[in-house]
Design a protein around this motif. Structure first.
Motif, PDB file in Angstrom:
ATOM      1  N   THR A  21      97.260  23.927  86.045  1.00  0.00           N
ATOM      2  CA  THR A  21      96.112  24.415  85.271  1.00  0.00           C
ATOM      3  C   THR A  21      95.255  23.279  84.710  1.00  0.00           C
ATOM      4  O   THR A  21      94.980  23.239  83.507  1.00  0.00           O
ATOM      5  N   TYR A  25      90.459  24.726  86.641  1.00  0.00           N
ATOM      6  CA  TYR A  25      91.301  25.298  87.695  1.00  0.00           C
ATOM      7  C   TYR A  25      92.473  26.030  87.047  1.00  0.00           C
ATOM      8  O   TYR A  25      93.628  25.768  87.340  1.00  0.00           O
ATOM      9  N   THR A  26      92.153  26.949  86.157  1.00  0.00           N
ATOM     10  CA  THR A  26      93.180  27.564  85.313  1.00  0.00           C
ATOM     11  C   THR A  26      93.460  29.021  85.650  1.00  0.00           C
ATOM     12  O   THR A  26      94.183  29.690  84.921  1.00  0.00           O
ATOM     13  N   GLN A  27      92.883  29.518  86.729  1.00  0.00           N
ATOM     14  CA  GLN A  27      92.946  30.948  86.980  1.00  0.00           C
ATOM     15  C   GLN A  27      94.375  31.477  87.113  1.00  0.00           C
ATOM     16  O   GLN A  27      94.678  32.590  86.654  1.00  0.00           O
ATOM     17  N   GLY A  29      97.089  30.253  85.652  1.00  0.00           N
ATOM     18  CA  GLY A  29      97.686  30.260  84.323  1.00  0.00           C
ATOM     19  C   GLY A  29      97.171  31.409  83.472  1.00  0.00           C
ATOM     20  O   GLY A  29      97.934  32.052  82.742  1.00  0.00           O
ATOM     21  N   ASP A  72      94.580  25.130  79.642  1.00  0.00           N
ATOM     22  CA  ASP A  72      94.127  24.019  80.473  1.00  0.00           C
ATOM     23  C   ASP A  72      94.818  22.720  80.073  1.00  0.00           C
ATOM     24  O   ASP A  72      95.162  22.512  78.909  1.00  0.00           O
ATOM     25  N   THR A 169      96.595  17.831  90.667  1.00  0.00           N
ATOM     26  CA  THR A 169      97.524  18.043  89.561  1.00  0.00           C
ATOM     27  C   THR A 169      98.705  17.092  89.699  1.00  0.00           C
ATOM     28  O   THR A 169      99.148  16.799  90.813  1.00  0.00           O
ATOM     29  N   LYS A 190     100.917  23.629  76.619  1.00  0.00           N
ATOM     30  CA  LYS A 190     101.654  24.764  77.165  1.00  0.00           C
ATOM     31  C   LYS A 190     102.787  25.210  76.261  1.00  0.00           C
ATOM     32  O   LYS A 190     103.130  26.402  76.233  1.00  0.00           O
ATOM     33  N   ASN A 220      90.513  27.990  78.090  1.00  0.00           N
ATOM     34  CA  ASN A 220      90.714  27.345  79.379  1.00  0.00           C
ATOM     35  C   ASN A 220      89.848  26.115  79.610  1.00  0.00           C
ATOM     36  O   ASN A 220      89.817  25.589  80.728  1.00  0.00           O
TER      37      ASN A 220
END
Length: 343
Positions: A21, A25-27, A29, A72, A169, A190, A220
């Motif tokens: 995430t 680019y967190t979709q 999560g 994020d 990542t 997180k 995000n």
């Protein structure tokens, strides 16, 4: 006080760590957080920017509190591909390249393919370059990705489908020690997302309601500086769940909840901060109060954007923030204890 489910926090933290995430680019999560809201029967909405906001009614119909945590994380993006076929990256969020030197990574292509690799300085072999390896500045232009494919030209790399704009990542290397430490990249934030849901689980397990309505904002874009874009009009208090700092010039303690007095953007609301401190004193919650130098939270960002709310920031303190981070179970639990009492 009823029991806080540490095993749930541990398991959900590990699950979130396994979901890539980086900011932008967190979709995946966000989808996992939606599933968790649904599991606990919490109604939610999604924002146009892709964040998700849960809602639990309180015993009173007057006013509301907003709690945020950001899904994020730090990460990177392919900026260019060198003639030797190795991508150069641009960072997402604030970290130094030496923090991720030698780390394994994944390149996520536009069409959904994944390629593994490692981040290395352009002169990495001690046998070849001698002292140049030590002296080379770890800057963006001097770092490159060694892709786990046979490619030695720009054309061979692009033929794989790797292109400018692909997200990257880094492996988190998440470890839970027997004596309660959590070591990982991206504890920020997180673990705090897991805390937020652990608080919801605590309410559900014990058939409790907060004093007034609570909104749960999973943002995000916090690491990039624009995480909060909407606050419901009845919200009076905004508490961001984010990490405190353990360092020589910081007051943080991994065993305690940290309450932020000021960050690089602004002092936090004094009355709300005092309320949090007084609850800790009254209820025997272990805490620290700190001023952060190079730091911002969703709450302070919202304040500087002009949202008319009281704002504060609490969370477990982390050693080596934005590097290979570490915190402790005790600080995580103390944070949830404070949430239980203040809400």
């Amino acid at each position: 006080m009823n029991t806080i489910d540490w095993n749930y926090i541990k398991d959900f933290t590990q699950e979130l760590m396994d979901i890539p995430t980086p900011g932008g680019y967190t979709q995946m999560g966000i989808l996992r957080c939606i599933q968790e809201f649904e599991r606990f029967g919490v109604k939610y909405i999604t924002t146009k920017k892709g964040a998700v906001i849960g809602e639990i009614e309180g015993r009173s119909s007057e006013g509301a509190t907003l709690i945020s945590a950001h899904i994020d994380t730090l990460g990177a993006m392919v900026k260019s591909i060198k003639s030797n076929g190795r991508p150069v990256l641009t960072n997402i969020g604030g970290f130094s390249w030496n923090c991720v030197e030698g780390e394994n990574l994944v390149i996520h292509t536009q069409d959904g393919r994944r390629y593994t690799g490692s981040l290395l300085p352009s002169k990495a072999s001690r046998h070849t370059y001698g002292e140049e390896v030590t002296n080379l500045l770890r800057s963006q232009e001097n770092m490159e990705v060694r892709i786990d494919e046979f490619t030695s030209t720009k054309e061979e790399t692009t033929a794989l489908g790797i292109a400018v704009g692909d997200f990257v990542t880094f492996h988190t290397r998440t470890i839970f020690t027997e004596n309660g430490f959590i070591k990982s990249r991206y504890i920020d934030d997180k673990v705090c997302v897991a805390q937020l849901f652990a608080y919801i689980k605590y309410l559900r397990d014990n058939n409790l309601k907060p004093e007034r309505k609570v909104y749960f904002y999973i943002s995000n874009y916090e690491e990039i500086g624009h995480g909060i874009s909407y606050i419901p009009p009845e919200v009076e208090d905004f508490i961001a769940l984010d990490v405190g700092l353990v360092a020589e010039d910081a007051a943080g303690d991994e065993r305690r909840v940290n309450i932020v007095a000021k960050d690089s953007r602004t002092p936090y609301d004094f009355n709300l901060r005092s309320k949090l401190v007084n609850i800790c004193l009254e209820k025997g919650i272990n805490y620290t109060l700190d001023v952060h130098n190079r730091y911002g939270s969703d709450a302070s960002i919202a304040a500087t954007q002009g949202f008319d709310v009281n704002f504060s920031c609490i969370g477990p303190s982390v050693d080596a923030s934005h590097h290979y981070e570490r915190t402790h179970r005790d600080g995580v639990v103390e944070t949830i204890k404070l949430l239980i009492e203040v809400l």
